[in-house]
Design a protein around this motif. Sequence first.
Motif, PDB file in Angstrom:
ATOM      1  N   ILE A  79     -24.219  25.896  -0.999  1.00  0.00           N
ATOM      2  CA  ILE A  79     -23.668  27.218  -1.281  1.00  0.00           C
ATOM      3  C   ILE A  79     -24.005  27.555  -2.725  1.00  0.00           C
ATOM      4  N   VAL A  80     -24.657  28.684  -2.916  1.00  0.00           N
ATOM      5  CA  VAL A  80     -24.969  29.183  -4.246  1.00  0.00           C
ATOM      6  C   VAL A  80     -24.270  30.531  -4.357  1.00  0.00           C
ATOM      7  N   SER A  81     -23.500  30.693  -5.426  1.00  0.00           N
ATOM      8  CA  SER A  81     -22.806  31.968  -5.610  1.00  0.00           C
ATOM      9  C   SER A  81     -23.280  32.633  -6.886  1.00  0.00           C
ATOM     10  N   ASN A  82     -23.298  33.959  -6.856  1.00  0.00           N
ATOM     11  CA  ASN A  82     -23.555  34.738  -8.053  1.00  0.00           C
ATOM     12  C   ASN A  82     -22.530  35.869  -8.102  1.00  0.00           C
ATOM     13  N   ARG A  83     -22.697  36.812  -8.968  1.00  0.00           N
ATOM     14  CA  ARG A  83     -21.664  37.842  -9.160  1.00  0.00           C
ATOM     15  C   ARG A  83     -21.376  38.682  -7.931  1.00  0.00           C
ATOM     16  N   LEU A  88     -25.917  30.849   1.557  1.00  0.00           N
ATOM     17  CA  LEU A  88     -25.507  29.671   2.307  1.00  0.00           C
ATOM     18  C   LEU A  88     -26.732  29.120   3.012  1.00  0.00           C
ATOM     19  N   LEU A  89     -27.069  27.874   2.713  1.00  0.00           N
ATOM     20  CA  LEU A  89     -28.203  27.200   3.335  1.00  0.00           C
ATOM     21  C   LEU A  89     -27.650  26.092   4.216  1.00  0.00           C
ATOM     22  N   TRP A 105     -27.658  35.285   3.472  1.00  0.00           N
ATOM     23  CA  TRP A 105     -27.322  36.006   2.246  1.00  0.00           C
ATOM     24  C   TRP A 105     -26.119  36.865   2.571  1.00  0.00           C
ATOM     25  N   LEU A 106     -25.021  36.629   1.869  1.00  0.00           N
ATOM     26  CA  LEU A 106     -23.724  37.205   2.214  1.00  0.00           C
ATOM     27  C   LEU A 106     -23.146  37.974   1.034  1.00  0.00           C
ATOM     28  N   SER A 107     -22.687  39.192   1.291  1.00  0.00           N
ATOM     29  CA  SER A 107     -22.023  39.989   0.263  1.00  0.00           C
ATOM     30  C   SER A 107     -20.718  39.314  -0.141  1.00  0.00           C
ATOM     31  N   THR A 109     -18.114  40.704  -1.657  1.00  0.00           N
ATOM     32  CA  THR A 109     -16.935  41.544  -1.449  1.00  0.00           C
ATOM     33  C   THR A 109     -16.595  41.737   0.025  1.00  0.00           C
ATOM     34  N   GLU A 110     -17.593  41.758   0.884  1.00  0.00           N
ATOM     35  CA  GLU A 110     -17.364  42.026   2.308  1.00  0.00           C
ATOM     36  C   GLU A 110     -17.379  40.782   3.174  1.00  0.00           C
ATOM     37  N   GLY A 111     -17.942  39.704   2.670  1.00  0.00           N
ATOM     38  CA  GLY A 111     -18.109  38.500   3.474  1.00  0.00           C
ATOM     39  C   GLY A 111     -16.944  37.538   3.371  1.00  0.00           C
ATOM     40  N   ASN A 112     -16.925  36.609   4.285  1.00  0.00           N
ATOM     41  CA  ASN A 112     -15.934  35.537   4.309  1.00  0.00           C
ATOM     42  C   ASN A 112     -16.731  34.229   4.324  1.00  0.00           C
ATOM     43  N   LEU A 113     -16.797  33.580   3.175  1.00  0.00           N
ATOM     44  CA  LEU A 113     -17.633  32.393   3.032  1.00  0.00           C
ATOM     45  C   LEU A 113     -17.217  31.268   3.971  1.00  0.00           C
TER      46      LEU A 113
END
Length: 130
Positions: A79-83, A88-89, A105-107, A109-113
Amino acid sequence: MPGIDECLLEAMRLPGARGAALVDWMSGLALGTVGESPGGDPETTAAEAAELARLAAEHGAFASAEGAGGERPLVEDLIVSNRDSYHLLRFVDTSFDSSVFLHLWLSRTEGNLALARIRLGEMAERLVLG
């Protein structure tokens, strides 16, 4: 059992999904892509994500303490996060040399990790390659 296209379309139904790909981490080639791609070029994104996946898969520092009985890769996902987003690989076990992963590639603000991680793991288990 879904193939590549069905799996990627299922990934895009996850809340906040911006793009998805199936990538060979040895060659850096995208075997399939759908949706957007960071930077706009899916092949470049695949090659860059493959470098990260290869680093984690080939180095024992990221393996579990118990090991996996000789199976590769020893890493389940990265999991790599940015601003504004998450990457998610998820490594896919195959009947042949397991050198592919799903990249979502997940937003942010809208996504649920957590949900995405669980569902991507389920997709990876059902994915049929060949």
